[in-house]
Design a protein around this motif. Sequence first.
Motif, short mmCIF file in Angstrom:
data_model
loop_
_atom_site.label_atom_id
_atom_site.label_comp_id
_atom_site.label_asym_id
_atom_site.label_seq_id
_atom_site.Cartn_x
_atom_site.Cartn_y
_atom_site.Cartn_z
N UNK A 6 0.80 -1.25 0.02
CA UNK A 6 -0.04 0.02 -0.11
C UNK A 6 0.84 1.19 -0.15
N UNK A 7 0.74 1.94 -1.05
CA UNK A 7 1.21 3.49 -0.95
C UNK A 7 0.32 4.27 -0.52
N UNK A 8 0.66 5.21 0.45
CA UNK A 8 -0.14 6.07 0.99
C UNK A 8 0.20 7.55 1.25
N UNK A 9 -0.77 8.43 0.93
CA UNK A 9 -0.50 9.83 1.19
C UNK A 9 -1.61 10.31 1.85
N UNK A 10 -1.10 11.07 2.84
CA UNK A 10 -2.19 11.96 3.56
C UNK A 10 -2.89 13.03 2.72
N UNK A 24 -4.50 6.52 14.37
CA UNK A 24 -5.34 6.09 13.17
C UNK A 24 -4.61 4.76 12.44
N UNK A 25 -3.47 4.88 12.75
CA UNK A 25 -2.56 3.66 12.10
C UNK A 25 -3.00 2.26 13.16
N UNK A 26 -2.88 2.46 14.42
CA UNK A 26 -3.50 1.48 15.27
C UNK A 26 -4.82 0.96 15.09
N UNK A 27 -5.70 1.96 14.87
CA UNK A 27 -7.23 1.45 14.15
C UNK A 27 -7.06 0.87 13.01
N UNK A 28 -6.56 1.22 12.06
CA UNK A 28 -6.29 0.38 10.60
C UNK A 28 -5.78 -1.02 10.75
N UNK A 29 -4.84 -1.08 11.85
CA UNK A 29 -4.17 -2.40 11.98
C UNK A 29 -5.33 -3.18 12.65
N UNK A 30 -6.11 -2.86 13.38
CA UNK A 30 -6.98 -3.54 14.03
C UNK A 30 -8.35 -3.82 13.15
N UNK A 68 -10.97 0.69 0.90
CA UNK A 68 -12.41 1.66 0.88
C UNK A 68 -12.72 2.19 2.23
N UNK A 69 -12.68 1.34 3.31
CA UNK A 69 -13.11 1.83 4.91
C UNK A 69 -11.96 2.69 5.04
N UNK A 70 -10.73 2.76 4.82
CA UNK A 70 -9.83 3.55 4.81
C UNK A 70 -10.00 5.09 4.41
N UNK A 71 -10.42 5.05 3.12
CA UNK A 71 -10.83 6.15 2.23
C UNK A 71 -11.90 6.97 2.83
N UNK A 72 -12.90 6.19 3.32
CA UNK A 72 -14.03 6.88 3.64
C UNK A 72 -13.88 7.87 4.82
N UNK A 73 -12.79 7.52 5.63
CA UNK A 73 -12.24 8.41 6.59
C UNK A 73 -11.60 9.53 6.45
N UNK A 74 -11.19 9.59 5.10
CA UNK A 74 -10.82 11.20 4.73
C UNK A 74 -9.46 11.61 4.88
N UNK A 76 -6.45 9.55 4.40
CA UNK A 76 -5.25 9.25 3.34
C UNK A 76 -6.11 8.63 2.20
N UNK A 77 -5.15 8.80 1.14
CA UNK A 77 -5.58 8.12 -0.25
C UNK A 77 -4.60 7.02 -0.52
N UNK A 78 -4.81 5.95 -1.03
CA UNK A 78 -4.02 4.74 -1.27
C UNK A 78 -3.85 4.38 -2.40
N UNK A 79 -3.02 3.66 -2.83
CA UNK A 79 -2.74 3.01 -4.15
C UNK A 79 -2.26 1.53 -3.52
N UNK A 80 -2.73 0.47 -4.06
CA UNK A 80 -2.68 -0.98 -3.57
C UNK A 80 -2.16 -1.62 -4.71
N UNK A 81 -1.06 -2.52 -4.45
CA UNK A 81 -0.58 -3.28 -5.32
C UNK A 81 -0.59 -4.61 -4.70
N UNK A 82 -0.85 -5.50 -5.58
CA UNK A 82 -1.03 -6.96 -5.20
C UNK A 82 0.46 -7.56 -5.47
N UNK A 83 0.99 -8.33 -4.39
CA UNK A 83 2.67 -8.75 -4.80
C UNK A 83 2.71 -10.12 -4.73
N UNK A 84 3.49 -10.60 -5.60
CA UNK A 84 3.77 -11.98 -5.86
C UNK A 84 5.05 -12.47 -5.15
N UNK A 85 4.98 -13.12 -4.07
CA UNK A 85 6.48 -13.94 -3.52
C UNK A 85 7.05 -14.30 -4.71
#
Length: 97
Positions: A6-10, A24-30, A68-74, A76-85
């Motif tokens: 996840x690439x994240x910008x405030x 907010x990070x703690x809440x996101x982890x939960x 989407x849940x993160x985005x609705x809080x307003x 951060x904006x994210x870009x999410x990349x699926x990563x292959x091991x």
Amino acid sequence: MTTYVMLINWTDQGIRTARDSAKRLDAAKKALGDMGGSFKNFFLTMGDYDMVAICEAPDDAVMARFTLQLATAGNVRTRTLKAFPEAAYREIIGSLG
């Protein structure tokens, strides 16, 4: 589990309340944990993105719901990349023939 980068910008709202960012990070982890996923690594970064997170989730739908849940809080904006091991990378490359 699938790995995601996840690439994240405030947002403007998020940077104005940056002092609350750790909470907010703690809440996101939960929240992700409650969905069956987890944060594997989290970094404050310099450059094009403010933060980078390495996360795992059971599937793409869970990760989409989480972002989407993160985005609705307003905050951060994210870009999410699926990563292959590496093992999957080698399998994919090996199948090229």
